[in-house]
Enzyme design. Structure first.
Site, PDB file in Angstrom:
ATOM      1  N   ASN A  11       0.863  -1.172   0.000  1.00 44.16           N
ATOM      2  CA  ASN A  11       0.000   0.000   0.000  1.00 44.16           C
ATOM      3  C   ASN A  11       0.906   1.230   0.000  1.00 44.16           C
ATOM      4  O   ASN A  11       1.445   1.601   1.037  1.00 44.16           O
ATOM      5  CB  ASN A  11      -0.904  -0.025   1.241  1.00 44.16           C
ATOM      6  CG  ASN A  11      -1.788   1.205   1.329  1.00 44.16           C
ATOM      7  OD1 ASN A  11      -1.827   2.021   0.397  1.00 44.16           O
ATOM      8  ND2 ASN A  11      -2.492   1.361   2.439  1.00 44.16           N
ATOM      9  N   LYS A  13       0.080   4.194  -0.381  1.00 47.68           N
ATOM     10  CA  LYS A  13      -0.606   5.381   0.157  1.00 47.68           C
ATOM     11  C   LYS A  13      -0.358   6.586  -0.765  1.00 47.68           C
ATOM     12  O   LYS A  13      -0.267   6.422  -1.978  1.00 47.68           O
ATOM     13  CB  LYS A  13      -0.163   5.636   1.604  1.00 47.68           C
ATOM     14  CG  LYS A  13      -0.333   4.366   2.464  1.00 47.68           C
ATOM     15  CD  LYS A  13      -0.185   4.587   3.943  1.00 47.68           C
ATOM     16  CE  LYS A  13      -0.383   3.252   4.671  1.00 47.68           C
ATOM     17  NZ  LYS A  13      -0.315   3.366   6.119  1.00 47.68           N
ATOM     18  N   HIS A  95      -9.539   1.277   4.791  1.00 48.71           N
ATOM     19  CA  HIS A  95      -8.271   1.490   5.497  1.00 48.71           C
ATOM     20  C   HIS A  95      -8.505   2.444   6.675  1.00 48.71           C
ATOM     21  O   HIS A  95      -9.320   3.362   6.573  1.00 48.71           O
ATOM     22  CB  HIS A  95      -7.220   2.069   4.537  1.00 48.71           C
ATOM     23  CG  HIS A  95      -5.848   2.044   5.127  1.00 48.71           C
ATOM     24  ND1 HIS A  95      -5.419   2.994   6.030  1.00 48.71           N
ATOM     25  CD2 HIS A  95      -4.826   1.161   4.990  1.00 48.71           C
ATOM     26  CE1 HIS A  95      -4.175   2.691   6.405  1.00 48.71           C
ATOM     27  NE2 HIS A  95      -3.793   1.585   5.795  1.00 48.71           N
ATOM     28  N   GLU A  97      -6.962   4.892   7.644  1.00 48.51           N
ATOM     29  CA  GLU A  97      -6.798   6.311   7.295  1.00 48.51           C
ATOM     30  C   GLU A  97      -8.052   6.862   6.604  1.00 48.51           C
ATOM     31  O   GLU A  97      -8.400   8.031   6.774  1.00 48.51           O
ATOM     32  CB  GLU A  97      -5.533   6.482   6.429  1.00 48.51           C
ATOM     33  CG  GLU A  97      -4.276   6.266   7.280  1.00 48.51           C
ATOM     34  CD  GLU A  97      -3.108   5.613   6.557  1.00 48.51           C
ATOM     35  OE1 GLU A  97      -3.057   5.648   5.315  1.00 48.51           O
ATOM     36  OE2 GLU A  97      -2.227   5.057   7.255  1.00 48.51           O
ATOM     37  N   GLU A 167      -5.351  -4.573  10.675  1.00 43.84           N
ATOM     38  CA  GLU A 167      -4.310  -3.566  10.912  1.00 43.84           C
ATOM     39  C   GLU A 167      -4.621  -2.804  12.197  1.00 43.84           C
ATOM     40  O   GLU A 167      -5.443  -1.879  12.198  1.00 43.84           O
ATOM     41  CB  GLU A 167      -4.255  -2.561   9.750  1.00 43.84           C
ATOM     42  CG  GLU A 167      -3.934  -3.173   8.412  1.00 43.84           C
ATOM     43  CD  GLU A 167      -3.321  -2.165   7.447  1.00 43.84           C
ATOM     44  OE1 GLU A 167      -2.295  -2.507   6.843  1.00 43.84           O
ATOM     45  OE2 GLU A 167      -3.840  -1.038   7.314  1.00 43.84           O
ATOM     46  N   GLY A 173       2.544   2.588  10.764  1.00 42.85           N
ATOM     47  CA  GLY A 173       3.501   3.675  10.572  1.00 42.85           C
ATOM     48  C   GLY A 173       4.223   4.099  11.841  1.00 42.85           C
ATOM     49  O   GLY A 173       4.849   5.155  11.876  1.00 42.85           O
ATOM     50  N   SER A 213       3.518  -1.810  10.503  1.00 42.24           N
ATOM     51  CA  SER A 213       4.962  -1.883  10.766  1.00 42.24           C
ATOM     52  C   SER A 213       5.582  -3.235  10.409  1.00 42.24           C
ATOM     53  O   SER A 213       6.506  -3.698  11.078  1.00 42.24           O
ATOM     54  CB  SER A 213       5.268  -1.488  12.223  1.00 42.24           C
ATOM     55  OG  SER A 213       4.897  -0.130  12.445  1.00 42.24           O
TER      56      SER A 213
HETATM   57  O1  G3P Z   1      -2.014  -0.483   4.741  1.00 44.69           O
HETATM   58  C1  G3P Z   1      -0.749  -0.713   5.268  1.00 44.69           C
HETATM   59  C2  G3P Z   1      -0.446   0.139   6.405  1.00 44.69           C
HETATM   60  O2  G3P Z   1      -1.469   0.808   6.981  1.00 44.69           O
HETATM   61  C3  G3P Z   1       0.661  -0.270   7.285  1.00 44.69           C
HETATM   62  O3  G3P Z   1       1.552   0.771   7.212  1.00 44.69           O
HETATM   63  O4  G3P Z   1       3.756   1.781   7.236  1.00 44.69           O
HETATM   64  O5  G3P Z   1       2.933   0.518   9.229  1.00 44.69           O
HETATM   65  O6  G3P Z   1       3.545  -0.719   7.151  1.00 44.69           O
HETATM   66  P1  G3P Z   1       3.046   0.580   7.759  1.00 44.69           P
END
Ligand code: G3P
Length: 250
Positions: A11, A13, A95, A97, A167, A173, A213
């Site tokens: 993703n 983003k 998602h 976000e 998630e 992140g 993460s």
């Molecule tokens: O959709 C994937 C995401 O929300 C995870 O983000 O940067 O923690 O891998 P990240």
């Protein structure tokens, strides 16, 4: 029981430049993926043309990060029909976000899932609790509420076109990955709920991805958990390391 075919999705983003993504796609093209896995890249809408032109690795599909059901006078939006016209088959929906910054409620997400599976798309439906919800002991209730809203709008057969991504919002992140135990616990709750409320067969075939993460350093251990069937990756999907995360699902 053997695991279903894994899915590993990037993703991206709202990230990437033409130059950087061109380099990254060359790495994805060169990746030797010799096991049965579905890889997915979800670029920003403006990068679809670039990815369609440059991504040659046949293990990969291209996905949208969101869409709306209807086309027409909806300035700034991208609809199912527009995606299908480009030949796209995958879409990420719900998602955290989208839920957090664009007001997508469980019902909004569920109606998008309903419209997308009806149109023949494969949906990566995202669910997950916030830190506050986890601390209040409400993780299972929140996640099941998100899942139940979707289950209410689609038929049993439609689940063949749905991949669930768990998630936890506090892991996205932040560099704070869920421990394998924390992730497995929730994945198991999701599969059990599906078995009891939708059907045992649907539950056993359902791909449940972990996101938050994920890196090349933690993917192996996470994938060994019984109910983890792949990953939805943000930050690390913008790096060559993404190919190692794919390899972790072998
Ligand atoms: O959709 C994937 C995401 O929300 C995870 O983000 O940067 O923690 O891998 P990240």
């Amino acid at each position: 029981a053997s695991k279903p075919q894994p899915v590993v999705a990037a993703n991206w983003k709202c990230n990437g430049t033409v130059a950087a993504l061109t380099e990254l796609l060359a790495v994805f093209n060169d990746a030797k993926v010799d096991h049965d896995v579905q890889c997915v890249v979800a670029p920003a809408f403006v990068h679809f043309g670039l990815v369609q032109a440059q991504l040659k690795n046949t293990k990969f599909a291209i996905s949208a990060q969101n869409c709306i059901a209807k086309s027409g006078a909806f300035t700034g939006e991208v609809s199912i029909a527009l995606l299908k016209d480009l030949g796209l088959k995958w879409v990420i929906l719900g998602h955290s976000e989208r839920r957090q910054y664009y007001g997508e409620t469980n019902d909004v997400v569920a109606s998008k899932v309903h419209a997308c599976v009806g149109a023949g798309l494969i949906v990566i439906a995202c669910i997950g609790e916030t830190l506050k919800e986890r601390e209040d002991g409400r993780t299972a209730a929140v996640v099941i509420g998100q899942l139940a809203a979707i289950a209410k709008t689609i038929r049993v057969n439609d689940w063949e076109q749905v991949v669930v991504a768990y998630e936890p919002v506090w892991a996205i992140g932040t560099g704070k990955v869920a421990t394998p135990e924390q992730a497995q616990e929730v994945h198991h709750i999701i599969r059990q709920w599906m078995a009891s409320n939708v059907g045992a067969e649907v539950a056993s075939k359902l791909r449940i991805l972990y996101g938050g993460s994920v890196t090349a350093a933690n993917a192996d251990t996470l994938y060994r958990c019984a109910d983890i069937n792949g990953f939805l990756v943000g930050g690390a999907s913008l790096k060559p390391e993404f190919t190692k995360i794919i390899a972790a699902t072998k």
